[in-house]
Design a protein around this motif. Structure first.
Motif, PDB file in Angstrom:
ATOM      1  N   SER A  68       0.822  -1.217   0.000  1.00 23.62           N
ATOM      2  CA  SER A  68       0.000   0.000   0.000  1.00 23.62           C
ATOM      3  C   SER A  68       0.850   1.258   0.000  1.00 23.62           C
ATOM      4  CB  SER A  68      -0.924   0.016   1.226  1.00 23.62           C
ATOM      5  OG  SER A  68      -1.785  -1.111   1.207  1.00 23.62           O
ATOM      6  N   SER A  69       2.059   1.181   0.548  1.00 26.99           N
ATOM      7  CA  SER A  69       2.903   2.365   0.640  1.00 26.99           C
ATOM      8  C   SER A  69       3.680   2.639  -0.644  1.00 26.99           C
ATOM      9  CB  SER A  69       3.902   2.203   1.800  1.00 26.99           C
ATOM     10  OG  SER A  69       4.762   1.097   1.560  1.00 26.99           O
ATOM     11  N   ALA A  70       3.633   1.631  -1.563  1.00 25.57           N
ATOM     12  CA  ALA A  70       4.431   1.777  -2.789  1.00 25.57           C
ATOM     13  C   ALA A  70       3.737   2.641  -3.818  1.00 25.57           C
ATOM     14  CB  ALA A  70       4.739   0.399  -3.381  1.00 25.57           C
ATOM     15  N   SER A  71       2.432   2.492  -3.932  1.00 23.32           N
ATOM     16  CA  SER A  71       1.710   3.268  -4.943  1.00 23.32           C
ATOM     17  C   SER A  71       0.245   3.401  -4.563  1.00 23.32           C
ATOM     18  CB  SER A  71       1.829   2.586  -6.315  1.00 23.32           C
ATOM     19  OG  SER A  71       1.093   1.372  -6.314  1.00 23.32           O
ATOM     20  N   GLU A  72      -0.367   4.446  -5.127  1.00 24.78           N
ATOM     21  CA  GLU A  72      -1.799   4.662  -4.894  1.00 24.78           C
ATOM     22  C   GLU A  72      -2.617   3.563  -5.523  1.00 24.78           C
ATOM     23  OE1 GLU A  72      -5.105   8.116  -5.879  1.00 24.78           O
ATOM     24  OE2 GLU A  72      -2.984   8.678  -5.671  1.00 24.78           O
ATOM     25  N   GLU A  73      -2.158   3.060  -6.657  1.00 23.40           N
ATOM     26  CA  GLU A  73      -2.851   1.984  -7.359  1.00 23.40           C
ATOM     27  C   GLU A  73      -2.894   0.721  -6.507  1.00 23.40           C
ATOM     28  OE1 GLU A  73      -2.509  -0.700 -11.439  1.00 23.40           O
ATOM     29  OE2 GLU A  73      -1.058   0.907 -11.048  1.00 23.40           O
ATOM     30  N   ALA A  74      -1.757   0.432  -5.869  1.00 21.83           N
ATOM     31  CA  ALA A  74      -1.699  -0.760  -5.022  1.00 21.83           C
ATOM     32  C   ALA A  74      -2.624  -0.614  -3.816  1.00 21.83           C
ATOM     33  CB  ALA A  74      -0.265  -1.006  -4.570  1.00 21.83           C
ATOM     34  N   ARG A  75      -2.691   0.616  -3.265  1.00 21.34           N
ATOM     35  CA  ARG A  75      -3.541   0.837  -2.096  1.00 21.34           C
ATOM     36  C   ARG A  75      -5.019   0.683  -2.427  1.00 21.34           C
ATOM     37  NH1 ARG A  75      -2.066   5.564  -1.179  1.00 21.34           N
ATOM     38  NH2 ARG A  75      -3.870   6.708  -1.974  1.00 21.34           N
ATOM     39  N   ASP A  76      -5.419   1.161  -3.584  1.00 22.69           N
ATOM     40  CA  ASP A  76      -6.836   1.148  -3.954  1.00 22.69           C
ATOM     41  C   ASP A  76      -7.298  -0.196  -4.490  1.00 22.69           C
ATOM     42  OD1 ASP A  76      -6.904   3.769  -3.211  1.00 22.69           O
ATOM     43  OD2 ASP A  76      -6.687   4.564  -5.250  1.00 22.69           O
ATOM     44  N   ARG A  77      -6.385  -1.037  -4.852  1.00 22.64           N
ATOM     45  CA  ARG A  77      -6.737  -2.336  -5.438  1.00 22.64           C
ATOM     46  C   ARG A  77      -6.961  -3.353  -4.309  1.00 22.64           C
ATOM     47  NH1 ARG A  77      -2.436  -5.896  -8.891  1.00 22.64           N
ATOM     48  NH2 ARG A  77      -3.734  -7.769  -9.215  1.00 22.64           N
ATOM     49  N   MET A  78      -8.229  -3.680  -4.029  1.00 25.00           N
ATOM     50  CA  MET A  78      -8.551  -4.584  -2.938  1.00 25.00           C
ATOM     51  C   MET A  78      -8.301  -6.032  -3.351  1.00 25.00           C
ATOM     52  SD  MET A  78      -9.208  -2.264  -0.842  1.00 25.00           S
ATOM     53  CE  MET A  78      -9.395  -3.407   0.518  1.00 25.00           C
ATOM     54  N   GLU A 114      -4.122  -6.141   7.494  1.00 27.09           N
ATOM     55  CA  GLU A 114      -4.829  -5.292   8.459  1.00 27.09           C
ATOM     56  C   GLU A 114      -5.755  -4.315   7.729  1.00 27.09           C
ATOM     57  OE1 GLU A 114      -3.660  -1.703  11.517  1.00 27.09           O
ATOM     58  OE2 GLU A 114      -2.387  -3.516  11.535  1.00 27.09           O
ATOM     59  N   TYR A 115      -5.265  -3.747   6.634  1.00 28.26           N
ATOM     60  CA  TYR A 115      -6.051  -2.827   5.817  1.00 28.26           C
ATOM     61  C   TYR A 115      -7.263  -3.538   5.216  1.00 28.26           C
ATOM     62  CZ  TYR A 115      -7.099   0.484   2.035  1.00 28.26           C
ATOM     63  OH  TYR A 115      -7.723   1.356   1.186  1.00 28.26           O
ATOM     64  N   GLU A 116      -7.024  -4.751   4.681  1.00 26.31           N
ATOM     65  CA  GLU A 116      -8.122  -5.542   4.098  1.00 26.31           C
ATOM     66  C   GLU A 116      -9.135  -5.940   5.180  1.00 26.31           C
ATOM     67  OE1 GLU A 116      -8.607  -6.655   0.887  1.00 26.31           O
ATOM     68  OE2 GLU A 116      -6.834  -5.704   0.021  1.00 26.31           O
ATOM     69  N   PHE A 117      -8.614  -6.312   6.336  1.00 23.51           N
ATOM     70  CA  PHE A 117      -9.461  -6.729   7.462  1.00 23.51           C
ATOM     71  C   PHE A 117     -10.408  -5.589   7.849  1.00 23.51           C
ATOM     72  CE2 PHE A 117     -10.221  -7.894  11.952  1.00 23.51           C
ATOM     73  CZ  PHE A 117     -10.467  -9.255  11.827  1.00 23.51           C
ATOM     74  N   ARG A 118      -9.856  -4.390   8.009  1.00 19.41           N
ATOM     75  CA  ARG A 118     -10.667  -3.222   8.366  1.00 19.41           C
ATOM     76  C   ARG A 118     -11.695  -2.926   7.275  1.00 19.41           C
ATOM     77  NH1 ARG A 118      -9.566   0.967  11.759  1.00 19.41           N
ATOM     78  NH2 ARG A 118      -7.371   0.334  11.910  1.00 19.41           N
ATOM     79  N   HIS A 119     -11.264  -3.024   6.011  1.00 23.19           N
ATOM     80  CA  HIS A 119     -12.151  -2.720   4.888  1.00 23.19           C
ATOM     81  C   HIS A 119     -13.329  -3.679   4.850  1.00 23.19           C
ATOM     82  CE1 HIS A 119     -13.487  -2.806   0.630  1.00 23.19           C
ATOM     83  NE2 HIS A 119     -13.301  -1.495   0.714  1.00 23.19           N
ATOM     84  N   ILE A 120     -13.067  -4.960   5.048  1.00 21.29           N
ATOM     85  CA  ILE A 120     -14.145  -5.955   5.042  1.00 21.29           C
ATOM     86  C   ILE A 120     -15.122  -5.674   6.184  1.00 21.29           C
ATOM     87  CG2 ILE A 120     -14.704  -8.403   5.323  1.00 21.29           C
ATOM     88  CD1 ILE A 120     -11.980  -9.019   3.996  1.00 21.29           C
ATOM     89  N   ASP A 143     -13.702 -14.718   5.124  1.00 25.82           N
ATOM     90  CA  ASP A 143     -12.513 -13.957   4.756  1.00 25.82           C
ATOM     91  C   ASP A 143     -11.825 -13.381   5.983  1.00 25.82           C
ATOM     92  OD1 ASP A 143     -12.819 -14.459   2.058  1.00 25.82           O
ATOM     93  OD2 ASP A 143     -13.898 -12.577   1.650  1.00 25.82           O
ATOM     94  N   LEU A 144     -12.610 -12.859   6.910  1.00 27.12           N
ATOM     95  CA  LEU A 144     -12.051 -12.281   8.131  1.00 27.12           C
ATOM     96  C   LEU A 144     -11.309 -13.333   8.953  1.00 27.12           C
ATOM     97  CD1 LEU A 144     -15.071 -10.014   9.164  1.00 27.12           C
ATOM     98  CD2 LEU A 144     -12.813  -9.199   8.430  1.00 27.12           C
ATOM     99  N   ARG A 145     -11.877 -14.511   9.024  1.00 27.80           N
ATOM    100  CA  ARG A 145     -11.225 -15.579   9.787  1.00 27.80           C
ATOM    101  C   ARG A 145      -9.902 -15.979   9.129  1.00 27.80           C
ATOM    102  NH1 ARG A 145     -12.056 -19.226  13.764  1.00 27.80           N
ATOM    103  NH2 ARG A 145     -11.044 -21.253  13.534  1.00 27.80           N
ATOM    104  N   ARG A 146      -9.896 -16.068   7.815  1.00 27.26           N
ATOM    105  CA  ARG A 146      -8.668 -16.441   7.102  1.00 27.26           C
ATOM    106  C   ARG A 146      -7.578 -15.395   7.327  1.00 27.26           C
ATOM    107  NH1 ARG A 146     -10.542 -17.021   1.156  1.00 27.26           N
ATOM    108  NH2 ARG A 146      -8.544 -18.074   0.768  1.00 27.26           N
ATOM    109  N   ILE A 147      -7.961 -14.118   7.281  1.00 26.55           N
ATOM    110  CA  ILE A 147      -6.989 -13.053   7.527  1.00 26.55           C
ATOM    111  C   ILE A 147      -6.499 -13.101   8.977  1.00 26.55           C
ATOM    112  CG2 ILE A 147      -6.667 -10.558   7.666  1.00 26.55           C
ATOM    113  CD1 ILE A 147      -8.682 -10.297   5.365  1.00 26.55           C
ATOM    114  N   ALA A 148      -7.427 -13.244   9.905  1.00 26.90           N
ATOM    115  CA  ALA A 148      -7.065 -13.283  11.323  1.00 26.90           C
ATOM    116  C   ALA A 148      -6.119 -14.434  11.614  1.00 26.90           C
ATOM    117  CB  ALA A 148      -8.324 -13.401  12.177  1.00 26.90           C
ATOM    118  N   VAL A 198      -7.900  -3.616  15.561  1.00 30.64           N
ATOM    119  CA  VAL A 198      -8.650  -3.214  14.372  1.00 30.64           C
ATOM    120  C   VAL A 198     -10.090  -3.669  14.486  1.00 30.64           C
ATOM    121  CG1 VAL A 198      -8.922  -3.569  11.895  1.00 30.64           C
ATOM    122  CG2 VAL A 198      -6.656  -3.168  12.846  1.00 30.64           C
ATOM    123  N   TYR A 199     -10.252  -4.931  14.847  1.00 33.86           N
ATOM    124  CA  TYR A 199     -11.611  -5.467  14.975  1.00 33.86           C
ATOM    125  C   TYR A 199     -12.398  -4.658  16.007  1.00 33.86           C
ATOM    126  CZ  TYR A 199     -15.491  -8.633  15.788  1.00 33.86           C
ATOM    127  OH  TYR A 199     -16.756  -9.159  15.908  1.00 33.86           O
ATOM    128  N   GLY A 200     -11.794  -4.460  17.182  1.00 37.20           N
ATOM    129  CA  GLY A 200     -12.494  -3.766  18.267  1.00 37.20           C
ATOM    130  C   GLY A 200     -12.886  -2.353  17.900  1.00 37.20           C
TER     131      GLY A 200
END
Length: 547
Positions: free
Chosen positions: A12-22, A70-76, A112-117, A132-134
């Motif tokens: 996500s820190s490398a490019s805006e495209e990478a950050r926006d691509r879920m 963590e970013y994906e987890f929050r987004h979901i 998905d959340l469980r797999r990430i966790a 993040v969850y809390g």
């Protein structure tokens, strides 16, 4: 493409495209699966004791991966949270006594959340995952709290509220508490278990830790209100008793669910807080009831109610007792057996068969007995004895009617005590009739009207005229005064008028039948026979109108 290289594509820190691509998208799981496999591969490599070369690259890649997950987890969490408050308010019945299951997040998102966790916890990022969850879920529940009207109120805030405003907040809280425990908290616990249960190393209850992170502060906020109410009301006005009992009832009803939902060791403080509040509410209710009894005993008013009508204390106490009977189930649990109370009640009312009466029933009997003692003291301030009897008759009759009008109260009090009360108000009516009408009826007797030694008529006309003048004078005075007295119950008023009329008219008719001709044969008979039977009956019907 090796795993670190694949991970770096989504830095996500490398490019805006990478950050926006879920990575985790509802319609495509391929990239998500590949990403998680890459994370698994790196974790496996890091766990290998033979890895030395390239370890820094792997550590860098796993840190990037954790930040991304963590970013994906929050987004979901944010995008898939189902807004449930509207459906809860519309569909959750206020009388429901069970957990109400709902889906807070769709099942595929939960997966998905469980797999990430799982990956974050495996990589040592349990704390970050829980935080993040809390933070996301707390925001959702906090929004529900606001919609339900649950506010952060300190003891000072509660003390500063007018009673009407506080009563409204209590009613709102009672419904909200059921929804919070049986819907919001219960389903939040279930969601935590779906996502986190079984994850992490042995001895780490990730689901409990996550649930605590999410709801601890909100649960404390919920129960702090009930605690503040208990502290602020304490032993205040008896009018507050019923809201204390309402709060006690809902907490008593919710406590098994509180113990279930907050069953983990980490959340023991919530269970303890709820139980302690329940205990203190029970103590406050007992204190208020005791203070109510003392207040009746101490009620010092010496002001006579006009016309001997119902005293405000009688109305207040009996309405209060009627309300108390509506809370029979609760109070039977709160009021412990007291042998002294049984002795007091037995001594006060002198009624047998109290052995099977509950402690609550004995309390209520004792309260009514205290009320009667107080009323008897107040009756002594009436200079007119007849009015004192009217006062007692009015008030005891009202007590009888209130008991009869409440099946719950009547069942507790019992027929024996009701019969005793009925006899007492009827005795007061009899005492009134004796005090008022015996001297009037004495005027309509023939004793003392014979002329000693006379053989002409046998009746002293002067004594007869004097007797009738005395009757007219006394009756006029009684009518003038007692027409201003009040018997507010129409049936009781009619009953007493008829009783008076039957005795008075019978005696008056008999007296006139025996002596009318003696008066009419003399001068100005209208000065002595001032009332026809019809006029006398009409005058009696004007008694106790309060005018």
């Amino acid at each position: 493409m090796d795993s670190p290289e694949f991970i770096l594509q989504f830095d996500s820190s490398a490019s805006e495209e990478a950050r926006d691509r879920m990575i985790f998208q509802d319609d495509d799981r391929i990239e998500a699966d590949r990403y998680l496999q890459a994370v698994d591969s790196i974790l496996c490599s890091l766990a290998s004791s033979t890895i030395e070369e390239g370890e820094n690259t792997l550590n860098d890649a796993i840190q990037i991966a954790m930040a991304r997950l963590e970013y994906e987890f929050r987004h979901i969490l944010i995008t898939h949270t189902i807004p449930i408050i509207n459906s809860i308010e519309d569909s959750y019945p206020s009388s429901s006594t069970s957990i109400h299951e709902l889906d807070l997040i769709p099942y595929y998102a939960v997966n998905d959340l469980r797999r990430i966790a799982d990956r974050m916890i495996s990589a040592g990022y349990l704390r970050e995952c829980i935080q993040v969850y809390g933070s996301v879920r707390r925001t959702s529940i906090d929004s529900c709290f606001r919609r339900l009207g649950i506010e952060k109120l300190s003891i000072g805030d509660v003390q500063g509220l007018e009673w009407n405003a506080l009563e409204l907040k209590i009613r709102r809280w009672i419904r909200a508490a059921k929804i919070c425990v049986r819907v919001l908290f219960a389903n939040e616990k279930d969601l935590c278990e779906q996502i986190f249960e079984g994850l992490g190393c042995a001895g780490t209850a990730a689901d409990d830790a996550c649930f605590m992170e999410t709801v601890m502060g909100l649960a404390i906020q919920l129960f702090n209100f009930a605690e503040a109410i208990q502290i602020c009301i304490g032993r205040q006005s008896p009018d507050k008793l019923f809201k204390i009992l309402d709060l006690h009832d809902v907490l008593d009803d919710l406590l098994p669910d509180v113990n279930s939902v907050f069953g983990s060791k980490a959340l023991e403080s919530i269970r303890v807080q709820a139980a302690e509040i329940l205990s203190r509410l029970a103590e406050a209710a007992r204190g208020i009831l005791s203070e109510f009894e003392n207040a009746i005993q101490r009620e010092p008013s010496k002001v006579q109610v006009p016309g001997g009508t119902l005293h405000p204390l009688t109305r207040y106490v009996m309405n209060y007792i009627s309300f108390i009977s509506d809370y029979k189930k609760t109070l039977l649990k709160l009021i412990v057996s007291e042998p002294s109370m049984r002795d007091l009640a037995v001594a006060a009312i002198d009624v047998p068969k109290l052995e099977n009466r509950s402690t609550l029933a004995l309390h209520l009997i004792w309260i009514m007995a205290i009320l009667q003692f107080n009323l008897e003291d107040k009756s002594k301030y009436y200079k007119d004895l007849s009015l004192a009897h009217i006062f007692m008759m009015n008030n005891i009759h009202y007590i009888v009617q209130k008991v009869k009008g409440s099946p719950k109260l009547l069942k507790m009090i019992g027929d024996d005590y009701l019969r005793k009360l009925t006899c007492e108000y009827r005795q007061a009516a009899t005492n009134y009739e004796r005090a008022t009408w015996n001297r009037i009826l004495c005027c309509l007797r023939d004793e003392g009207l014979d002329v000693s030694g006379s053989f002409s008529s046998g009746v002293s006309k002067s004594a007869l005229r004097k007797r009738l003048k005395t009757f007219n004078s006394i009756f006029e005075e009684v009518h003038r005064i007692q027409s201003t007295w009040i018997i507010s119950d129409p049936n009781l008023q009619e009953e007493l008028r008829i009783s008076i009329s039957e005795k008075l008219i019978l005696a008056y008719c008999s007296f006139l039948g025996q002596f009318r001709e003696h008066i009419k044969s003399g001068k100005h008979p209208e000065l002595y026979i001032k009332y026809s039977v019809e006029n006398l009956e009409k005058a009696v019907m004007e008694f106790f109108e309060g005018v």
